[in-house]
Scaffold this motif. Sequence first.
Motif, PDB file in Angstrom:
ATOM      1  N   ILE A   5      37.982  27.375  14.801  1.00 58.55           N
ATOM      2  CA  ILE A   5      38.512  26.583  15.435  1.00 58.55           C
ATOM      3  C   ILE A   5      37.686  25.159  15.447  1.00 58.55           C
ATOM      4  CG2 ILE A   5      39.397  25.880  17.993  1.00 58.55           C
ATOM      5  CD1 ILE A   5      40.584  28.505  18.390  1.00 58.55           C
ATOM      6  N   VAL A   6      38.160  24.382  14.724  1.00 54.81           N
ATOM      7  CA  VAL A   6      37.610  22.573  14.567  1.00 54.81           C
ATOM      8  C   VAL A   6      38.272  21.699  15.650  1.00 54.81           C
ATOM      9  CG1 VAL A   6      36.944  21.456  13.026  1.00 54.81           C
ATOM     10  CG2 VAL A   6      36.744  23.849  12.386  1.00 54.81           C
ATOM     11  N   GLU A   7      37.314  20.844  16.071  1.00 55.93           N
ATOM     12  CA  GLU A   7      38.052  19.570  17.386  1.00 55.93           C
ATOM     13  C   GLU A   7      37.209  18.746  16.672  1.00 55.93           C
ATOM     14  OE1 GLU A   7      37.044  21.265  20.931  1.00 55.93           O
ATOM     15  OE2 GLU A   7      38.552  22.862  21.382  1.00 55.93           O
ATOM     16  N   LEU A   9      28.419  36.507  17.910  1.00 56.33           N
ATOM     17  CA  LEU A   9      28.533  36.258  16.430  1.00 56.33           C
ATOM     18  C   LEU A   9      27.039  36.448  16.261  1.00 56.33           C
ATOM     19  CD1 LEU A   9      30.213  34.992  14.320  1.00 56.33           C
ATOM     20  CD2 LEU A   9      28.647  32.563  14.649  1.00 56.33           C
ATOM     21  N   GLU A  10      26.293  36.212  16.138  1.00 58.65           N
ATOM     22  CA  GLU A  10      24.396  37.548  15.441  1.00 58.65           C
ATOM     23  C   GLU A  10      24.872  38.762  15.721  1.00 58.65           C
ATOM     24  OE1 GLU A  10      19.552  36.358  16.337  1.00 58.65           O
ATOM     25  OE2 GLU A  10      21.379  37.316  17.903  1.00 58.65           O
ATOM     26  N   ARG A  11      26.057  39.585  16.912  1.00 58.49           N
ATOM     27  CA  ARG A  11      25.367  41.097  16.277  1.00 58.49           C
ATOM     28  C   ARG A  11      26.357  41.242  15.452  1.00 58.49           C
ATOM     29  NH1 ARG A  11      23.178  42.570  21.808  1.00 58.49           N
ATOM     30  NH2 ARG A  11      20.997  41.165  22.132  1.00 58.49           N
ATOM     31  N   GLN A  49      34.185  24.743  16.774  1.00 56.73           N
ATOM     32  CA  GLN A  49      34.026  25.205  17.993  1.00 56.73           C
ATOM     33  C   GLN A  49      33.725  27.173  18.501  1.00 56.73           C
ATOM     34  OE1 GLN A  49      33.065  22.705  20.406  1.00 56.73           O
ATOM     35  NE2 GLN A  49      33.380  21.229  18.802  1.00 56.73           N
ATOM     36  N   GLU A  50      33.783  27.596  17.600  1.00 57.32           N
ATOM     37  CA  GLU A  50      35.219  28.691  17.151  1.00 57.32           C
ATOM     38  C   GLU A  50      35.077  29.492  16.142  1.00 57.32           C
ATOM     39  OE1 GLU A  50      37.774  30.517  20.641  1.00 57.32           O
ATOM     40  OE2 GLU A  50      37.448  28.929  21.399  1.00 57.32           O
ATOM     41  N   LEU A 103      27.293  28.550  23.127  1.00 56.24           N
ATOM     42  CA  LEU A 103      27.558  29.875  23.603  1.00 56.24           C
ATOM     43  C   LEU A 103      29.481  29.651  23.413  1.00 56.24           C
ATOM     44  CD1 LEU A 103      26.816  29.030  27.642  1.00 56.24           C
ATOM     45  CD2 LEU A 103      25.326  30.466  26.333  1.00 56.24           C
ATOM     46  N   ARG A 104      30.036  29.117  23.053  1.00 59.43           N
ATOM     47  CA  ARG A 104      31.443  29.332  22.770  1.00 59.43           C
ATOM     48  C   ARG A 104      31.593  29.539  21.372  1.00 59.43           C
ATOM     49  NH1 ARG A 104      36.284  24.317  23.000  1.00 59.43           N
ATOM     50  NH2 ARG A 104      37.438  26.007  21.690  1.00 59.43           N
ATOM     51  N   LEU A 105      30.900  28.954  20.579  1.00 55.19           N
ATOM     52  CA  LEU A 105      30.746  28.771  19.130  1.00 55.19           C
ATOM     53  C   LEU A 105      29.849  30.590  18.945  1.00 55.19           C
ATOM     54  CD1 LEU A 105      30.507  28.254  15.953  1.00 55.19           C
ATOM     55  CD2 LEU A 105      28.524  26.651  16.653  1.00 55.19           C
TER      56      LEU A 105
END
Length: 495
Positions: free
Chosen positions: A18-20, A403-405, A25-26, A341-343
């Motif tokens: 999701i790009v703003e 995301l990292e995990r 962003q996500e 946090l969201r990303l």
Amino acid sequence: MSEEILINVTPRETRVAIVENGMLQEVHVERATKRGYVGNVYKGRVQRVMPGMQAVFVEIGLERAAFLHASDIVRPSLPPTDAPEGGKQNGHGPVPPISELVHEGQEIVVQVVKDPIGSKGARLSTHLSIPSRYLVLLPHSRTLGVSVRIEEEAERQRLKDVITPLIGDNHLGYIVRTNAEGQSEESLAFDVTYLGKVWRVVQENIAKAKVGERVYEELSLPLRSLRDSLNDGIEKVRVDSRETYEKTVKFVQKFMPVLSDRVEHYSGERPIFDLYGVEDEIQRALRKEVPLKSGGYLIVDQTEAMTTVDVNTGGYLGSRNLEETVYRTNLEAAQAAARQLRLRNLGGIVIIDFIDMVDDEHKRQVIRMLEKGLARDHAKTTVYPMSALGLVEMTRKRTTESLERQLCEPCPSCSGRGTLKTAETVIYEIFREITRAVRQFNAQKLLVMASPKVVGRILEEESAAVAELEEFIAKSIRFQAEEHYSQEQFDVVLL
């Protein structure tokens, strides 16, 4: 605000970004071998009752038994009452002992509310919920709630007035989602009908399913993302797979026909994520350090217990005075922290260590900036006031791995510690091991195998110590460098 959804599909992996305003962003990842379980409904069997924890382990066919707490078990004996919007739909009052609610060996229908994370099994609930575009069906409730994100009282009342006659006396509960704001009666009626059909199919599946079988499956990642995120604010949905594009078009035409012209197939030569700089952003999201435009930076550290975000001024010197410099850095950091946090999909307890500020108004403005940055986050967040030490405690609901995990694994050299023993430390460990081995076993010579860096240091800087050790044990020692050994790894062999 310009907002787009990008869907990248390869044979074994699907990613949604999701790009703003041109900024990622996500990002969500779903792999064929590791599809998430959140939202799926299973017929399970109670495996083990734990009265001390007020919980049970339930077998639902996954690798590890799943966890069900007493507070997440429907208590149908209580009369149906209205519940806080989005909250549990019954079970008011004290929770009875777990042994009064379920027993070992009992078959039970459960829904996964949190994926297995780390060493923990999935988290379950018997409060089933089945989402559609604008509504969430609550089969074990008669509540009609409206999302708290719909703030205008007139609109909240309109939605209730529209939906109440649609659901009639079907003895099911519903929550009106944020997406429903401004929607017509026709659109909402479609969702009520759709959810009714889905629930009938689920009931049929429950009746014939065996323990461990799935009776309802959540949508695939691309369709789930469109259901939850596609609205008037999304300018384009770009899909780089023809097959997935056709599926998404059918889905959108069925549920959101007025937005179907916003879905398009991307057939460019450059990968879609490269075109929008998403790949680079993902790589940056895996680093600890997050640079700020002012010259300051964040250090994001994810641990088992919590995530910490440390704010530093770095090279930012400001133009007025120290307090103003700190305030400007903290404002930028608050915005950046909310995005990270969201990303990174970081959840649970989060502690943000802002730089100390004296002015109370500055502290309030920083908290407001953080809350503003979190306003567009789909995950539920709660921010607490800043402490005397400049720490902000907050929580962010976690349902899937970060995301990292998802993309990384612990380093085989340091086992996830993030540090390695120095070559000097390893050398002295080797010397101790040699002394220990000689006392236990008889040998004429010893061979030590270690990493090239350790062996190089022994031969160059510790040669005198080796000579002393050989004299002390009255045996010769030979050293051999092994390319595939990590810095901490070594073997002492008796010859």
